[in-house]
Design a protein around this motif. Structure first.
Motif, PDB file in Angstrom:
ATOM      1  N   SER A   7       0.714  -1.139  -0.103  1.00  0.00           N
ATOM      2  CA  SER A   7      -0.128   0.130  -0.088  1.00  0.00           C
ATOM      3  C   SER A   7       0.805   1.081  -0.161  1.00  0.00           C
ATOM      4  CB  SER A   7      -0.928  -0.218   1.077  1.00  0.00           C
ATOM      5  OG  SER A   7      -1.669  -1.138   1.421  1.00  0.00           O
ATOM      6  N   ARG A  42      -6.101  -2.672  -6.487  1.00  0.00           N
ATOM      7  CA  ARG A  42      -6.510  -3.451  -5.539  1.00  0.00           C
ATOM      8  C   ARG A  42      -7.564  -4.529  -5.899  1.00  0.00           C
ATOM      9  NH1 ARG A  42      -7.474  -6.851  -2.966  1.00  0.00           N
ATOM     10  NH2 ARG A  42      -7.622  -7.446  -0.856  1.00  0.00           N
ATOM     11  N   THR A  90      -7.433   2.903   3.449  1.00  0.00           N
ATOM     12  CA  THR A  90      -6.025   3.297   3.040  1.00  0.00           C
ATOM     13  C   THR A  90      -6.130   4.778   2.521  1.00  0.00           C
ATOM     14  OG1 THR A  90      -5.870   0.844   2.127  1.00  0.00           O
ATOM     15  CG2 THR A  90      -4.428   2.497   1.222  1.00  0.00           C
ATOM     16  N   GLN A  96      -0.836   2.397   8.004  1.00  0.00           N
ATOM     17  CA  GLN A  96      -1.344   1.391   7.129  1.00  0.00           C
ATOM     18  C   GLN A  96      -1.081  -0.148   8.025  1.00  0.00           C
ATOM     19  OE1 GLN A  96      -2.673   1.768   4.257  1.00  0.00           O
ATOM     20  NE2 GLN A  96      -2.217   3.886   3.708  1.00  0.00           N
TER      21      GLN A  96
END
Length: 409
Positions: free
Chosen positions: A127, A146, A327, A343
């Protein structure tokens, strides 16, 4: 005009490479974690022992993930891509030993716990690569990438289910190694990005999870609610093979069930940035929590495989909505030096805390009281988590406390 076309081409190339990273990364994750009960049952473990392995892995993640993120945030010599390649090499060795070697049960369980926890601990790095690109002015649609990872996960589930049915769970080892090799090739070809933690910010960057929870209390509260929802989903996911077989299915049907679950994520994840802009983070997170009720509720009361598949298809509107929105929330609302740890906290509270509760309790409840009791436990956790998230959304409208994370709506 030529310069503009060149920039667009560069952005498209960056997006394609990041898409490929997620496609190969989640393919490997499916092989390592998606058929955990099938593989461990094949190795002779009971439901309770599988719960100990998956629950222990989740608890290990709570400790390991912050350590991995903290160390990676301070490493300047190696790029995030190079660090991921190193982790994949270790995972490949561990999983190969688990699948191909006749190990004592205790050693098998220990190696799986280590491999499982290490795999989950690498998610924040994947991420962070996207967040770094965005910070450097290289637009990347994290939600789209994703979502492509979810489609890859879904398609791999179909293939893995068939191969396991035709041959044996050992096929998962070959698929995992192939996926990791592809992922390493993708990482090697991506533009290198390094930790953005500045030397002068080392003290702030090394904030503990407890410190982060105190600094961003609303963020922590939302994750606590989703942690309960994840506990319920972990119960369903880990023991999905048992649910499928109770409805007349087999390992190949587990692949189909996993496909419905993962494939539903792409449409939602792909439009996540637009949804974020229109509705705001808190509203979308509250919606995701409510859709967890629909997902887990249908799974728990499903009288047949088609109804089970419909319930699992709500994965897109629950997990598929939560993942990119949370996120982006971290990237927009936490200080730059706290973002890797932010994260990490997402993984710790969901795949760590949540999964530990769901996996451990789910296996014990099944062996002691049967499937129905486990499914009632799933419903109770889902309702509690959704209620917490929705109530925090309402509370957040009435207060403006500096310690809380800024809201994006």
């Amino acid at each position: 005009m030529p310069l503009k076309r060149e920039m667009v081409g560069m952005d498209n190339t960056m997006q394609r490479k990041y898409n490929a990273l997620h496609a190969t990364y989640w393919m490997g994750t499916l092989c390592a974690l998606g058929f955990v009960a099938v593989l461990l049952q094949h190795k002779g473990l009971t439901n309770t022992e599988i719960g100990v392995v998956t629950g222990g892995s989740s608890l290990t993640t709570i400790v390991l993930s912050p350590v991995v993120s903290g160390v990676c945030a301070k490493v300047k010599r190696f790029s995030l891509q190079q660090q991921l390649i190193g982790f994949f090499a270790v995972e490949s060795l561990l999983f190969s030993a688990i699948v191909f070697l006749p190990l004592p049960k205790a050693l098998l369980m220990g190696l799986y716990i280590a491999m499982y926890a290490l795999n989950i601990s690498t998610v924040p790095l994947v991420s962070t690569i996207a967040m770094n690109y965005i910070a450097d002015g290289k637009p990347v649609n994290f939600g789209l990438s994703r979502g492509i990872g979810s489609i890859s996960y879904a398609l791999c589930a179909i293939v893995a289910g068939q191969l396991v049915g035709w041959f044996s769970p050992a096929a998962l080892g070959f698929l995992f190694l192939g996926a990791n090799i592809l992922c390493v090739v993708v990482l090697w070809r991506m533009p290198a990005t390094y930790s953005k933690t500045e030397a002068k910010a080392d003290c702030a960057a090394s904030v503990s999870l407890f410190g982060l929870a105190g600094r961003y209390r609303l963020f922590f509260g939302l994750l606590l609610g989703f942690g309960l929802a994840f506990a319920a989903s972990a119960c369903v996911g880990t023991y999905l093979i048992n649910i499928v077989t109770s409805l007349g299915g087999d390992a190949s049907m587990l692949g189909v069930a996993t496909f419905f679950m993962a494939a539903s994520e792409l449409p939602v994840m792909a439009v996540a940035p637009r949804l974020m802009h229109r509705f705001g983070a808190k509203s979308l997170l509250a919606a995701a929590a409510l859709f967890y009720i629909a997902r887990n509720g249908l799974v728990c009361v499903a009288p047949s495989l088609p109804v089970l598949f419909v319930g699992l298809a709500f994965q897109g509107l629950s997990y598929g909505l939560f993942t990119p929105i949370m996120t982006y929330y971290v990237a927009e609302n936490l200080a730059k030096e706290h973002q890797i740890m932010g994260q990490t906290m997402i993984g710790v509270m969901t795949s760590g805390f949540g999964s530990a509760i769901g996996n451990t309790a789910g296996g014990m409840l099944q062996d002691a009281y049967g499937m129905e009791t486990m499914l009632r436990f799933v419903l109770a956790l889902t309702l509690a988590g959704a209620l917490m998230v929705v109530s925090l959304r309402q509370a957040g409208k009435k207060q403006n406390v500096p310690q809380l994370a800024k809201e994006s709506n």
